[in-house]
Scaffold this motif. Structure first.
Motif, PDB file in Angstrom:
ATOM      1  N   ALA A 103       0.847  -1.188   0.000  1.00 43.91           N
ATOM      2  CA  ALA A 103       0.000   0.000   0.000  1.00 43.91           C
ATOM      3  C   ALA A 103       0.884   1.240   0.000  1.00 43.91           C
ATOM      4  N   ASN A 104       0.466   2.245  -0.759  1.00 41.21           N
ATOM      5  CA  ASN A 104       1.172   3.528  -0.815  1.00 41.21           C
ATOM      6  C   ASN A 104       0.146   4.638  -0.654  1.00 41.21           C
ATOM      7  N   PRO A 105      -0.277   4.887   0.575  1.00 39.92           N
ATOM      8  CA  PRO A 105      -1.389   5.818   0.800  1.00 39.92           C
ATOM      9  C   PRO A 105      -1.106   7.218   0.257  1.00 39.92           C
ATOM     10  N   PRO A 106      -2.160   7.952  -0.079  1.00 42.25           N
ATOM     11  CA  PRO A 106      -2.012   9.310  -0.615  1.00 42.25           C
ATOM     12  C   PRO A 106      -1.501  10.301   0.426  1.00 42.25           C
ATOM     13  N   PHE A 107      -1.621   9.925   1.710  1.00 38.27           N
ATOM     14  CA  PHE A 107      -1.144  10.797   2.779  1.00 38.27           C
ATOM     15  C   PHE A 107      -0.231  10.011   3.708  1.00 38.27           C
ATOM     16  N   ALA A 108       0.794  10.689   4.212  1.00 35.89           N
ATOM     17  CA  ALA A 108       1.629  10.091   5.260  1.00 35.89           C
ATOM     18  C   ALA A 108       1.118  10.603   6.599  1.00 35.89           C
ATOM     19  N   TRP A 109       0.897   9.687   7.517  1.00 32.14           N
ATOM     20  CA  TRP A 109       0.365  10.016   8.846  1.00 32.14           C
ATOM     21  C   TRP A 109       1.543   9.923   9.806  1.00 32.14           C
ATOM     22  N   LEU A 110       2.210  11.044   9.962  1.00 31.64           N
ATOM     23  CA  LEU A 110       3.527  11.073  10.605  1.00 31.64           C
ATOM     24  C   LEU A 110       3.404  11.470  12.075  1.00 31.64           C
ATOM     25  N   ARG A 111       3.992  10.659  12.940  1.00 36.23           N
ATOM     26  CA  ARG A 111       3.947  10.931  14.376  1.00 36.23           C
ATOM     27  C   ARG A 111       5.327  11.360  14.859  1.00 36.23           C
ATOM     28  N   CYS A 112       5.332  12.287  15.832  1.00 39.43           N
ATOM     29  CA  CYS A 112       6.589  12.805  16.371  1.00 39.43           C
ATOM     30  C   CYS A 112       6.773  12.327  17.809  1.00 39.43           C
ATOM     31  N   HIS A 113       7.945  11.785  18.112  1.00 38.16           N
ATOM     32  CA  HIS A 113       8.219  11.264  19.459  1.00 38.16           C
ATOM     33  C   HIS A 113       9.251  12.116  20.188  1.00 38.16           C
ATOM     34  N   LYS A 114       9.602  13.236  19.617  1.00 38.36           N
ATOM     35  CA  LYS A 114      10.619  14.105  20.218  1.00 38.36           C
ATOM     36  C   LYS A 114      10.044  14.775  21.471  1.00 38.36           C
ATOM     37  N   ASP A 115      10.813  14.784  22.544  1.00 34.84           N
ATOM     38  CA  ASP A 115      10.358  15.413  23.790  1.00 34.84           C
ATOM     39  C   ASP A 115      10.072  16.896  23.573  1.00 34.84           C
ATOM     40  N   GLY A 116       8.977  17.349  24.156  1.00 37.07           N
ATOM     41  CA  GLY A 116       8.674  18.779  24.119  1.00 37.07           C
ATOM     42  C   GLY A 116       7.871  19.228  22.911  1.00 37.07           C
ATOM     43  N   VAL A 117       7.685  18.341  21.935  1.00 37.99           N
ATOM     44  CA  VAL A 117       6.880  18.723  20.769  1.00 37.99           C
ATOM     45  C   VAL A 117       5.438  18.271  21.004  1.00 37.99           C
ATOM     46  N   GLU A 118       4.621  19.202  21.511  1.00 37.79           N
ATOM     47  CA  GLU A 118       3.223  18.857  21.786  1.00 37.79           C
ATOM     48  C   GLU A 118       2.332  19.184  20.595  1.00 37.79           C
ATOM     49  N   ASP A 119       2.740  20.194  19.801  1.00 37.38           N
ATOM     50  CA  ASP A 119       1.959  20.613  18.628  1.00 37.38           C
ATOM     51  C   ASP A 119       2.849  20.428  17.403  1.00 37.38           C
ATOM     52  N   PHE A 120       2.754  19.237  16.835  1.00 35.86           N
ATOM     53  CA  PHE A 120       3.664  18.838  15.761  1.00 35.86           C
ATOM     54  C   PHE A 120       3.434  19.688  14.502  1.00 35.86           C
ATOM     55  N   GLU A 121       2.162  20.047  14.224  1.00 32.62           N
ATOM     56  CA  GLU A 121       1.877  20.872  13.043  1.00 32.62           C
ATOM     57  C   GLU A 121       2.626  22.207  13.137  1.00 32.62           C
ATOM     58  N   SER A 122       2.576  22.853  14.307  1.00 35.02           N
ATOM     59  CA  SER A 122       3.266  24.138  14.470  1.00 35.02           C
ATOM     60  C   SER A 122       4.785  23.961  14.388  1.00 35.02           C
ATOM     61  N   PHE A 123       5.273  22.879  15.004  1.00 36.25           N
ATOM     62  CA  PHE A 123       6.703  22.562  14.953  1.00 36.25           C
ATOM     63  C   PHE A 123       7.172  22.491  13.496  1.00 36.25           C
ATOM     64  N   LEU A 124       6.391  21.795  12.662  1.00 35.01           N
ATOM     65  CA  LEU A 124       6.783  21.653  11.256  1.00 35.01           C
ATOM     66  C   LEU A 124       6.601  22.957  10.484  1.00 35.01           C
ATOM     67  N   ARG A 125       5.541  23.702  10.815  1.00 32.08           N
ATOM     68  CA  ARG A 125       5.306  24.950  10.079  1.00 32.08           C
ATOM     69  C   ARG A 125       6.461  25.922  10.303  1.00 32.08           C
ATOM     70  N   GLU A 126       6.968  25.944  11.524  1.00 30.71           N
ATOM     71  CA  GLU A 126       8.124  26.809  11.812  1.00 30.71           C
ATOM     72  C   GLU A 126       9.344  26.380  11.009  1.00 30.71           C
ATOM     73  N   ARG A 127       9.353  25.123  10.597  1.00 26.24           N
ATOM     74  CA  ARG A 127      10.467  24.600   9.793  1.00 26.24           C
ATOM     75  C   ARG A 127      10.080  24.496   8.315  1.00 26.24           C
ATOM     76  N   LYS A 128       9.066  25.292   7.957  1.00 28.38           N
ATOM     77  CA  LYS A 128       8.660  25.446   6.551  1.00 28.38           C
ATOM     78  C   LYS A 128       8.125  24.159   5.917  1.00 28.38           C
ATOM     79  N   ILE A 129       7.420  23.366   6.726  1.00 33.56           N
ATOM     80  CA  ILE A 129       6.705  22.203   6.183  1.00 33.56           C
ATOM     81  C   ILE A 129       5.237  22.350   6.581  1.00 33.56           C
TER      82      ILE A 129
END
Lengths: 266, 266
Positions: free
Chosen positions: A203-229
């Motif tokens: 299977a090659n889904p149209p979306f990647a459902w990516l989880r973050c396990h890094k300490d201190g990252v509670e809002d992964f969307e904002s974390f990535l947006r700050e890094r231009k993703i």
């Protein structure tokens, strides 16, 4: 009547259900945790947007309905494991051929009365998509079908084979990055025999459902947006904020930039 | 919030307002007879479907809204008497160029907040009409405009002039039949100075609102259907059944058959 879907569910289900404040139906959230009574409508998206999961209906409503959203049940995304045979099944050219802008979908419906209500809804809501779209979509689907029916020996560059190869290559690159990141994870890779490809495929889904396990990252969307993703965070899909949905369907150029940026994250 | 329009009103206004049983608005009937409170929405269709009348808003709601439906405010149907300047104005290519199947309309809206709500509604309801339609409509409107801008001296076969001539000819034939029938009547012929044609022209509405004065004909739609003329009866537009709406926009062949049949009625 309650409308439900198991979380994570497509982020537009709640808003499109509730925006006109209809007295006929209302969004009632996660089908796994909501008591939906005997008359709920369950939306079953398989492969699921956002997480790519293969879904079966989870509610057992006797007088209710299940609606199977098969926007992504195409060979480039998932092994075709059965000739689907549910009561109400929705399809679209959007993710099948990539013609989302043509706004054309179709439904296979067993119950004549339900089908007539759906037709009446379309008549009152929009009178249907334009003739321009209907002609375009009919032509596109004919070209795709003719390709497979008239060239049975050289399928490698036909639509689904081309797109399956492209998706597999992108997933391979993303899984390699995630495996070495130490801070991210993805859903497990699924494989099955595909009745269309006539072999076992992943299977090659149209979306990647990516989880973050890094300490201190509670809002992964904002974390990535700050890094231009740019992604869409889990809370929009009814779950926690340490997971995001990432499109795997952008241009090669955008996908390459994404892989470059995600590789650099520690 | 109540939604109203003066009878006779477009037959789809009630059903498109009520079909989802919204808690936000409900159809409340004839704006002339219904007490609509202080927060009604009045639909003002001018020229009016079905009777071709030139309309102004009749309600005086302070906190309400008027929506001007200008589907037929084009030179082939009516003298263009003003550069319309209302708060919310709806247009469509449907009756302008005849491309109803392209399903494309547009709105001119003064209040930014209202415009944003309308945009959000479109996004949630359909994401908008297809790109195919948008390209088709843009091309058609450009060709129409270019015709008038680039050929200012020979307008006779350009869209609005051609269509105005065609409509005037059809209305002339129908009025002649009605005048000699002894049993039918039509709304009075209206004429005004047209800012587009730069002369006084007659209105040629897209529909004929035909009334029957023959004794014993209480249901004019059924009377005509038995005589192989398909119309839409007054009760669907909120008025009595001795009047019907007849399309003036069918093919020449169909219009000729219609004139032949209506001429034979006594």
């Amino acid at each position: 009547m309650s409308v439900v879907s198991p979380a994570p569910y497509y982020s537009s289900y709640p808003s499109v259900t509730n925006f006109l404040n209809s007295g006929l139906y209302r969004w009632d959230g996660d089908a796994n945790t909501t008591f939906a009574g005997d008359t709920c409508i369950e939306l079953v998206c398989s492969p699921n947007n956002p997480d790519g999961g293969i879904r079966k209906a989870v509610t057992k409503s006797k007088s209710g309905k299940t609606i199977h959203d098969f926007a992504y049940y195409w060979p480039q995304y998932t092994p075709i494991t059965e000739a689907a045979d549910h009561d109400i099944m929705l399809f679209t050219v959007s993710k099948c051929t990539g013609h989302a802008g043509t706004r054309l979908g179709w439904a296979l419906v067993k119950d004549m009365e339900v089908a007539q209500k759906m037709t009446k809804f379309i008549e009152l809501n929009t009178i249907g998509v334009s003739k321009d779209s209907q002609l375009r979509a009919a032509k596109i689907l004919k070209v795709v079908c003719d390709g497979y029916e008239l060239s049975p020996t050289s399928k490698v560059n036909l639509l689904f084979h081309f797109a399956q190869r492209k998706m597999a290559e992108r997933w391979s690159r993303l899984r390699a990055v995630v495996a070495t990141s130490g801070i991210f994870s993805l859903p497990d890779k699924l494989s099955s025999y595909c009745m269309f490809a006539k072999e076992v495929v992943s299977a090659n889904p149209p979306f990647a459902w990516l989880r973050c396990h890094k300490d201190g990252v509670e809002d992964f969307e904002s974390f990535l947006r700050e890094r231009k993703i740019i992604t869409r965070g889990g809370s929009k899909f009814g779950v926690d904020q340490r997971v995001v949905r990432i499109s795997m369907l952008d241009t090669d150029e955008a996908f390459n930039v994404f892989i470059g940026r995600i590789t650099s994250l520690k």
